[in-house]
Design a protein around this motif. Structure first.
Motif, PDB file in Angstrom:
ATOM      1  N   LYS A  93       0.807  -1.222   0.000  1.00 47.94           N
ATOM      2  CA  LYS A  93       0.000   0.000   0.000  1.00 47.94           C
ATOM      3  C   LYS A  93       0.835   1.265   0.000  1.00 47.94           C
ATOM      4  CE  LYS A  93      -3.738   0.702   2.355  1.00 47.94           C
ATOM      5  NZ  LYS A  93      -5.206   0.657   2.346  1.00 47.94           N
ATOM      6  N   SER A 196      -8.403  -1.748   3.362  1.00 49.64           N
ATOM      7  CA  SER A 196      -8.885  -1.606   1.991  1.00 49.64           C
ATOM      8  C   SER A 196      -7.708  -1.718   1.023  1.00 49.64           C
ATOM      9  CB  SER A 196      -9.584  -0.267   1.834  1.00 49.64           C
ATOM     10  OG  SER A 196      -8.790   0.767   2.368  1.00 49.64           O
ATOM     11  N   ASN A 198      -6.505  -0.251  -1.559  1.00 52.15           N
ATOM     12  CA  ASN A 198      -6.134   0.903  -2.383  1.00 52.15           C
ATOM     13  C   ASN A 198      -4.708   1.320  -2.042  1.00 52.15           C
ATOM     14  OD1 ASN A 198      -7.823   1.589   0.128  1.00 52.15           O
ATOM     15  ND2 ASN A 198      -6.543   3.416  -0.157  1.00 52.15           N
ATOM     16  N   SER A 204     -11.215   4.081  -1.432  1.00 53.81           N
ATOM     17  CA  SER A 204     -11.211   2.623  -1.321  1.00 53.81           C
ATOM     18  C   SER A 204     -11.763   1.989  -2.591  1.00 53.81           C
ATOM     19  CB  SER A 204     -12.047   2.194  -0.119  1.00 53.81           C
ATOM     20  OG  SER A 204     -11.500   2.740   1.049  1.00 53.81           O
ATOM     21  N   GLU A 233     -16.584   1.247   4.087  1.00 52.24           N
ATOM     22  CA  GLU A 233     -16.055   0.272   5.027  1.00 52.24           C
ATOM     23  C   GLU A 233     -17.024  -0.017   6.184  1.00 52.24           C
ATOM     24  OE1 GLU A 233     -14.612   2.960   3.929  1.00 52.24           O
ATOM     25  OE2 GLU A 233     -12.591   2.517   3.206  1.00 52.24           O
TER      26      GLU A 233
HETATM   27 MG    MG Z   1      -8.767   2.217   4.047  1.00 54.88          MG
END
Ligand code: MG
Ligand code: TXA
Length: 456
Positions: A93, A196, A198, A204, A233
């Motif tokens: 990430k 998430s 992303n 996200s 989320e």
């Molecule tokens: Mg997140």
């Protein structure tokens, strides 16, 4: 030595594997079985089950995370019991390991296994009392599997890698509502820590394509189960304190929590940017980057009548001036302006800005598998944008309506932000929604974080 190369240099090729969200398993039923006690993965030899086996053995042995769909957003999963695997999430990430991560379980059996101290031998479980605190029972009954994360005491010693809890005495757990996620976790045989999927600071991902846009070359496997139903989320709650609190608004509204015994007095323990001390407009460079597309986001708080009528033309003019002096986005100077508009309940098309008739209406779909009907559908319309007097063309405009009710707004929000970014708009005006006690609270929480400017 080849194995010492940093992961970026050793370019990974990323594969998207489609998994049909069908016949992947069932909760065991029978006289003594509680409803969510044990998830059994289907013993079929279907291609989807084979893919899940492949991904599960990868998760067991490799330290690079695997992206998979949940009902909220796509997660970037790693074996939560192995430090090296959990560290792999942060590497992919591109963000520091500061936040605690949510762990995902397929059933209550696995959750109870984590609540048991690691030095307790297995044997037949004859615990006098259930380690899942009673306060959570009504929530589990009502919302699991689903978009709700509960905080639990981390046992000492714990089976979870310390990186999961970021040094806290508690951990967050949830049971995702896609059978794909539950079967993947069950086959891995360990809870999956999953934020998430992303890149750091981006909205996200709610489709496999979104994940690919951000993480191509950084992870090897993306499991594609179609677009996510909820779109924001999970709600994070702490029932270990009195009264219980909501730490992050999400897919389950505070109004719904309140209907459960012991949760009538649940309080909000988070603060949105705009509440923290009138944030608008924030100075450039001071922007809180989160859930953000590349474009500048201007959010209109539509609980205020003045923001319901549409975009204030002076906001467009201010942006043009800002850009001319290099304040907004230096590289875009001199180019025609590209404006994005995301509408919810009240705004007319184009947010009321002066523009030509719409040229075309395009439907952008997520990559749903044939079995899934709840495809993300964004209707994007394009027009020429004029100045306030209508005399000259100042650029072009892309208009997206994401629906009237809060569930469809939540469902389309991240997707719309990403779609406008993909088309290279400079600025996105977003019509907010009521910050009520339903999923609208989550929508506004994320939008306030994404916005550089809040119109209220
Ligand atoms: Mg997140
Ligand atoms: O919907 C979701 O929850 C998604 C999907 C992939 O399941 N996952 C997700 O995970 O958003 P993650 O790891 O990004 O969520 C982390 C957030 C933290 O920022 C914090 O708000 C809360 O969950 N959290 C987790 N553990 C916590 C703890 N021990 N104490 C307080 N907050 C915690």
């Amino acid at each position: 030595m080849a194995q010492d190369l940093p992961s970026k240099a050793a370019k990974i090729s990323t594969r998207i594997l489609k998994v049909a969200e069908k016949s992947l398993g069932t909760f065991r039923s029978g006289i003594d079985q509680e409803k969510l006690g044990t998830w059994d993965v289907s013993s079929d030899q279907s291609p989807s089950i084979e893919i899940l086996h492949e991904a599960a053995s990868y998760l067991k042995t490799q330290d690079t995370p695997v992206a998979f769909p949940t009902e909220t957003v796509y997660g970037l999963g790693a074996d939560a019991t192995r430090s090296a695997a959990v560290k792999g999430i942060y590497a992919a990430k591109g963000r520091p390991s500061d936040n605690p991560l949510i762990i995902h379980v397929p059933d209550l059996d696995m959750l109870r296994g984590i609540l048991k101290p690691a030095n307790e031998t297995n044997g037949v479980s004859n615990d006098a009392h259930d380690r899942i605190p009673a306060i959570y029972k009504p929530l589990i009954e009502k919302f699991w599997p689903g978009p709700l994360t509960i905080l639990l005491q981390n046992p000492e010693p714990s089976r979870l890698a310390p990186e999961v809890t970021a040094g806290l005495a508690t951990f967050g757990a949830r049971m995702p509502a896609t059978s794909l996620a539950r079967s993947l976790i069950k086959l891995t045989g360990a809870p999956l820590a999953a934020p998430s999927a992303n890149a750091s600071t981006k909205p996200s991902p709610t489709t496999a394509e979104h994940v690919l846009d951000d993480l191509d070359g950084r992870i090897e496997l993306i499991l594609d189960g179609g677009p996510c139903q909820v779109g924001v989320e999970s709600t994070v709650v702490d029932g270990l304190c009195d009264p219980p609190v909501v730490l992050r608004p999400g897919g389950v509204g505070i109004d719904e929590l309140r209907t459960c015994p012991g949760w009538e007095k649940v309080e909000k323990a988070y603060r949105d940017q705009s509440e923290a001390g009138k944030a608008a407009p924030r100075a450039p460079g001071m922007k809180y980057k989160h859930y953000s597309p590349k474009a500048r986001v201007v959010l209109y708080e539509t609980t205020l009548a003045g923001c319901r009528d549409g975009i204030h033309p002076e906001d467009v003019e201010a942006y043009i001036r800002d850009r001319a002096t290099g304040g907004a986005n230096g590289s875009a100077q001199g180019k025609m302006l590209q404006v994005g508009v995301i509408r919810t309940r009240f705004w007319k098309s184009a947010g009321g800005l002066r523009c030509s008739d719409f040229k075309k209406q395009e439907t952008v779909s997520g990559t749903a598998s044939a079995e899934r009907q709840d495809d993300v559908e964004l209707h994007v319309q394009q027009a020429e944008l004029y100045n306030t007097t209508g005399e000259s063309r100042i650029g072009s405009l892309l208009d997206v309506g994401i629906g009237q009710d809060t569930r469809s707004i939540a469902h389309g929000l991240f997707s719309a932000l990403r779609e406008l970014d993909r088309r290279g708009v400079d600025i996105i005006f977003v019509e907010g929604t009521a910050d009520n006690e339903d999923i609208g609270a989550a929508v506004m929480n994320r939008l306030r974080k994404a916005a550089s400017q809040i119109r209220s």
